[in-house]
Design an enzyme around this catalytic site. Sequence first.
Site, PDB file in Angstrom:
ATOM      1  N   HIS A 220      -3.082  -4.938   7.614  1.00 52.76           N
ATOM      2  CA  HIS A 220      -3.832  -3.778   6.963  1.00 52.76           C
ATOM      3  C   HIS A 220      -2.713  -2.099   6.665  1.00 52.76           C
ATOM      4  O   HIS A 220      -2.695  -1.806   8.220  1.00 52.76           O
ATOM      5  CB  HIS A 220      -4.845  -3.683   8.124  1.00 52.76           C
TER       6      HIS A 220
ATOM      7  N   HIS B  81      -2.279   0.919   3.940  1.00 56.07           N
ATOM      8  CA  HIS B  81      -3.112   1.888   3.319  1.00 56.07           C
ATOM      9  C   HIS B  81      -1.193   1.880   2.225  1.00 56.07           C
ATOM     10  O   HIS B  81      -0.540   2.626   3.430  1.00 56.07           O
ATOM     11  CB  HIS B  81      -3.216   3.236   3.649  1.00 56.07           C
TER      12      HIS B  81
ATOM     13  N   LYS C 283     -11.033  -5.686  -0.253  1.00 56.21           N
ATOM     14  CA  LYS C 283     -11.337  -4.852   0.575  1.00 56.21           C
ATOM     15  C   LYS C 283     -12.953  -3.898   0.260  1.00 56.21           C
ATOM     16  O   LYS C 283     -12.527  -3.287  -0.343  1.00 56.21           O
ATOM     17  CB  LYS C 283     -10.842  -3.728   0.387  1.00 56.21           C
TER      18      LYS C 283
ATOM     19  N   HIS D 199     -14.861  -3.368   6.555  1.00 63.06           N
ATOM     20  CA  HIS D 199     -14.659  -1.958   6.826  1.00 63.06           C
ATOM     21  C   HIS D 199     -16.206  -1.469   6.922  1.00 63.06           C
ATOM     22  O   HIS D 199     -16.533  -1.513   5.741  1.00 63.06           O
ATOM     23  CB  HIS D 199     -13.918  -0.409   6.593  1.00 63.06           C
TER      24      HIS D 199
ATOM     25  N   HIS E 170     -10.534  -3.689  12.202  1.00 65.09           N
ATOM     26  CA  HIS E 170     -10.484  -2.471  13.141  1.00 65.09           C
ATOM     27  C   HIS E 170     -12.013  -2.650  13.819  1.00 65.09           C
ATOM     28  O   HIS E 170     -13.410  -1.820  13.844  1.00 65.09           O
ATOM     29  CB  HIS E 170     -10.411  -0.850  13.205  1.00 65.09           C
TER      30      HIS E 170
ATOM     31  N   HIS F 214     -10.587  10.417   6.493  1.00 66.23           N
ATOM     32  CA  HIS F 214     -11.502   9.980   6.049  1.00 66.23           C
ATOM     33  C   HIS F 214     -12.401  11.365   5.067  1.00 66.23           C
ATOM     34  O   HIS F 214     -13.484  11.927   5.238  1.00 66.23           O
ATOM     35  CB  HIS F 214     -12.997   9.119   6.598  1.00 66.23           C
TER      36      HIS F 214
ATOM     37  N   ASP G  90      -2.991   0.149   9.989  1.00 64.09           N
ATOM     38  CA  ASP G  90      -3.816   0.836   9.249  1.00 64.09           C
ATOM     39  C   ASP G  90      -2.981   2.392   9.307  1.00 64.09           C
ATOM     40  O   ASP G  90      -3.377   3.303   9.456  1.00 64.09           O
ATOM     41  CB  ASP G  90      -4.751   1.661  10.351  1.00 64.09           C
TER      42      ASP G  90
END
Length: 570
Positions: free
Chosen positions: A136, A138, A219, A248, A274, A322, A362
């Site tokens: 996971h 980024h 994803k 997600h 998650h 976010h 993450d």
Amino acid sequence: MSYKMSRAAYANMFGPTVGDKVRLADTELFIEVEKDFTTYGEEVKFGGGKVIRDGMGQSQVSREGGAVDTVITNALIVDHWGIVKADIGLKDGRIAAIGKAGNPDTQPGVNIIVGPGTEAIAGEGKIVTAGGMDSHIHFICPQQIEEALMSGLTCMLGGGTGPAHGTLATTCTPGPWHIARMIEAADAFPMNLAFAGKGNASLPGALVEMVLGGATSLKLHEDWGTTPGAIDCCLSVADEYDVQVMIHTDTLNESGFVEDTIAAIKGRTIHAFHTEGAGGGHAPDIIKICGQPNVIPSSTNPTRPYTQNTLAEHLDMLMVCHHLSPSIPEDIAFAESRIRKETIAAEDILHDIGAFSIISSDSQAMGRVGEVAIRTWQTADKMKRQRGRLKEETGDNDNFRVRRYVAKYTINPAIAHGLSHEIGSLEVGKRADLVIWNPAFFGVKPDMVLLGGTIAAAPMGDPNASIPTPQPVHYRPMFGAYGRSRTNSSVTFVSQASLDAGLAGRLGVAKELVAVQNTRGGIGKASMIHNSLTPHIEVDPETYEVRADGVLLTCEPATVLPMAQRYFLF
């Protein structure tokens, strides 16, 4: 007449043997050696006055004649399949043998031939594990990769293009142009890398384009719109092209609830990121999905384990990641809906009973890329202290719990993403991506990281000193991280369809491109080693209490953790 040594003297010379126990870092986890492949009295060890010398433990056999490139002597292997003492032979960048090293002309039972062309790594008193995999990622900045490598990770899978806002929030590399640039960039790094395309689309054309462009997976992320239509379309493309799908789900339940997502998945294999929900997903009950036989559930490391500080740090973290505003009430409500102490506490227990299968980071998007191993073992330690021994344990040790937890960041993500034919465990034939640990620093600070049988990273002292140990000692890239050794020691994973379409020729990259395989109907929750439990999960919509097969899952937050400040004074 044979010479007898005390256990203490033997362990000091050759490392622990059958029946000896080793503490992992400063945790309450103790492992016991289950088997020793050596022949007592015939152990090989390198050094002045030791065994690996010409005509003694070193034979006259050439590399072409069967001698290995590297031998790791007397290592304590910790893997999902067992905890054993053995010599490890490496050849052509792969694990050639696990067993007894030495000179077959003078020693019995040798299956790892040491010759003049063999390098020696002293494994006495050390633990060796497979390199970790973080599924996971980024890809927000390239510096993550060095941080991950120095923590014991040797494979990173995820998406992104740098600090673009899409990447800050979602693990997607959107479109074949961006995927090509990331595959080209991969040549610069001593790390096995794999890239995920964006899976959010209601028609297949753009998704197929990304798979043919080299995406190993797709994803689905709520920030791009994880609707039932997008879920169905993405999984249909994945089934056709043998790539994994990560999801997600919809925190706000705008396009449906968890039951609608389960219905849209239609029993197809999917990796649920998650799964507890603090990282995102149907509020408050996405955690229910971990009971589905086709869903591979994972955690990201900010909620691992549940501590007195977990809730406090999550709100600000979420607002930044976010692209939310603290001045907008709806944004604050969105953030607060994801952070629930009840489901985070239940997540600890679901990991301990093997219902959650994978732990990842993450990275920089509500997760710490250098703490995958640390957070995994902190969770294991917390659960031992709070829940005691697991019923599966067979001796006065924590071997089964350790095997369960090491699988969460080695073999299980590799299986989930179609890489287990190459990486994920310490087994003959697989890539020699290995991590060597001093037991006192296990899971925290590696002694050495090997990629493809070449040392890529290690702590090193002052390069101008007369010996390698004087301070300042810090982690530095080694020769496996430079030049063509770098590109020959690690690989970039892609889809088989992209290779068939001529991707390697089009891009002309230096690293080998290796196809993922068996990511769809051939695997599921049952494929997750030591982590395949599928309990029936219920979440109270008012109190958020979680029950598994009717049993309330709750635990206290930790106030103190191992593998923490004691190891990071400087």
